[in-house]
Design an enzyme around this catalytic site. Sequence first.
Site, mmCIF file in Angstrom:
data_model
loop_
_atom_site.group_PDB
_atom_site.id
_atom_site.type_symbol
_atom_site.label_atom_id
_atom_site.label_comp_id
_atom_site.label_asym_id
_atom_site.label_seq_id
_atom_site.Cartn_x
_atom_site.Cartn_y
_atom_site.Cartn_z
ATOM 1 N N ASP A 26 61.324 3.107 35.709
ATOM 2 C CA ASP A 26 59.895 3.344 35.869
ATOM 3 C C ASP A 26 59.695 3.719 37.351
ATOM 4 O O ASP A 26 60.597 3.516 38.176
ATOM 5 C CB ASP A 26 59.164 2.032 35.526
ATOM 6 C CG ASP A 26 57.742 2.008 36.024
ATOM 7 O OD1 ASP A 26 57.002 2.954 35.716
ATOM 8 O OD2 ASP A 26 57.368 1.040 36.744
ATOM 9 N N ASP A 28 56.163 3.701 39.640
ATOM 10 C CA ASP A 28 55.257 2.840 40.423
ATOM 11 C C ASP A 28 55.648 1.371 40.338
ATOM 12 O O ASP A 28 55.760 0.814 39.235
ATOM 13 C CB ASP A 28 53.817 2.988 39.910
ATOM 14 C CG ASP A 28 53.106 4.149 40.587
ATOM 15 O OD1 ASP A 28 53.531 4.560 41.673
ATOM 16 O OD2 ASP A 28 52.114 4.641 40.008
#
Length: 270
Positions: A26, A28
């Site tokens: 992922d 952020d």
Amino acid sequence: MSVVEGAGVYPALERRPLKDTICLFDIDNTLTLARRHATEEMLQVLSLLRQKCAIGTVGGSDFSKQQEQLGSTTVDVTSLFDFNFAENGLTAYRLGNPLTGNSFIQWLGEEKYQKLANFVLRYIADLDIPKKRGTFIEFRNGMINISPIGRNASTAERNEFEEYDKVHNIRKPFVEALKKEFPDYGLNYSIGGQISFDVFPAGWDKTYCLRHVEAEKEITGIEYKNIHFFGDKAYPGGNDWEIYDDPRTIGHAVKDPEDCLRQVKELFQL
Ligand code: M1P
């Protein structure tokens, strides 16, 4: 020369020491702080990891965010990873080349979409709420976003609507009405923000990208037996949950990029 500028020399996927392993990240709060750029150390560790196994990104936002947060004006983010998946994989790159994409409208078709849009607009027209602004349906690549007040609402109007919705319950019955009206459309509904809800095809969460990873078997013959996924929203309701919890992946919940670095270094002895 920085690590980023030096990116680019890696063994072919089938010649990596851990060739049946891929690490998906992922962005952020996993590779970078929210909406910030990755640190040089993070890029360095990813580059070392890429010498051992395949690596890829899985972001929910559009591709330009990956370029901003991981690449630079002179470095294409697709040169830093073997796979880049944006919008959960609806936009995908393999070794810098685009893979076949997908979109909400392509999947649903114009006829069905118009029935849905017309129902939504009629429903909103009949709603008795203190304020209505504009852009009641926002048409995005992988989803539509529906807002009873409209996306043109100001910040103050947003806050007002959020409070009003808590008391008068506008969005939940709206979603229920859509589920009842379009039971066979195969759609998921998510009330995540303040003034709207998202509508997208069932299964178009982060697990969507796994089809591209699995397709590698037909391209190079590689069957990824160890698909590691690292993400910070690995809890029910978080947008990393489905891929983290998927039986095809080995999920790693991280607190922040620092924790992600620590886990990757430990796991792969970097
Ligand atoms: O990230 C949560 C949601 O944020 C926004 O919602 P709202 O405008 O209602 O606050 C939207 O971007 C929505 O798509 C998203 O799910």
